[in-house]
Motif scaffolding. Structure first.
Motif, PDB file in Angstrom:
ATOM      1  N   UNK A 207      15.800 -17.566  11.899  1.00 39.74           N
ATOM      2  CA  UNK A 207      16.772 -16.570  12.335  1.00 39.74           C
ATOM      3  C   UNK A 207      16.891 -16.516  13.844  1.00 39.74           C
ATOM      4  N   UNK A 208      17.544 -15.462  14.323  1.00 36.22           N
ATOM      5  CA  UNK A 208      17.760 -15.269  15.764  1.00 36.22           C
ATOM      6  C   UNK A 208      16.473 -14.790  16.429  1.00 36.22           C
ATOM      7  N   UNK A 209      15.978 -15.562  17.346  1.00 34.09           N
ATOM      8  CA  UNK A 209      14.805 -15.148  18.120  1.00 34.09           C
ATOM      9  C   UNK A 209      15.295 -14.151  19.169  1.00 34.09           C
ATOM     10  N   UNK A 210      14.861 -12.903  19.025  1.00 38.32           N
ATOM     11  CA  UNK A 210      15.334 -11.837  19.906  1.00 38.32           C
ATOM     12  C   UNK A 210      14.385 -11.568  21.065  1.00 38.32           C
ATOM     13  N   UNK A 211      13.124 -12.023  20.933  1.00 41.93           N
ATOM     14  CA  UNK A 211      12.138 -11.737  21.963  1.00 41.93           C
ATOM     15  C   UNK A 211      11.194 -12.921  22.119  1.00 41.93           C
TER      16      UNK A 211
ATOM     17  N   UNK B 166      13.557 -10.262  14.504  1.00 44.95           N
ATOM     18  CA  UNK B 166      13.519  -9.032  13.705  1.00 44.95           C
ATOM     19  C   UNK B 166      13.849  -9.291  12.232  1.00 44.95           C
ATOM     20  N   UNK B 167      12.984  -8.780  11.377  1.00 43.68           N
ATOM     21  CA  UNK B 167      13.186  -8.929   9.944  1.00 43.68           C
ATOM     22  C   UNK B 167      12.818 -10.296   9.398  1.00 43.68           C
ATOM     23  N   UNK B 168      12.460 -11.216  10.260  1.00 40.73           N
ATOM     24  CA  UNK B 168      12.118 -12.582   9.824  1.00 40.73           C
ATOM     25  C   UNK B 168      10.658 -12.918  10.068  1.00 40.73           C
ATOM     26  N   UNK B 169      10.152 -12.577  11.255  1.00 40.87           N
ATOM     27  CA  UNK B 169       8.756 -12.876  11.509  1.00 40.87           C
ATOM     28  C   UNK B 169       8.420 -13.125  12.959  1.00 40.87           C
TER      29      UNK B 169
END
Length: 132
Positions: A56-60, A101-104
């Motif tokens: 998924x989208x790496x947000x951090x 978020x929500x993925x890991x």
């Protein structure tokens, strides 16, 4: 009179990334990344583009503040904002933490950019091994 052909345009360097096989069990290290420099704004887009879509989208992204020089608090990567954090923990000077978020969460060993190929390859293989 003949002219020599123009040299090819430089291509993007190959991403040096090895990921551990997926499993249901948590791992202390999920693979290894061998960047070409400690310039996070330059290196990060290549890393993020090479990750599995399932992550998924790496947000951090968190890096060790003693190892990586100052970077902006966030940056735009592929039209998505990524927060950049610098931790000062001495316990993990050569890791990068990726959060989606929500993925890991995924922790990657960072092989220092100036490491020789001969020294880097075993480190990367060990980090991506099933034996961790």
């Amino acid at each position: 009179m003949s002219t020599a052909p123009e040299p090819p345009l430089p291509s993007h360097p190959v991403l040096r990334l090895r990921l551990a096989p997926r499993s249901g069990m948590p791992r202390p290290i999920d693979g290894a990344w061998w960047p070409r420099s400690y310039d996070l704004p330059t290196e990060l887009p290549s890393l993020l583009s090479g990750l599995p879509r399932a992550w998924g989208h790496i947000a951090s992204v968190t890096v060790n503040g003693a190892t990586w020089p100052t970077a902006p608090g966030r940056m735009l990567v592929f039209n998505q904002v990524v927060r950049l954090r610098r931790a000062l923990a001495a316990s993990a000077p050569h890791t990068v933490v990726l959060l989606a978020p929500g993925r890991g969460r995924w922790d990657l060993l960072v092989v220092p950019p100036d490491t020789t190929d001969e020294a880097a390859q075993p480190l990367m293989a060990a980090a991506a091994s099933d034996d961790v």
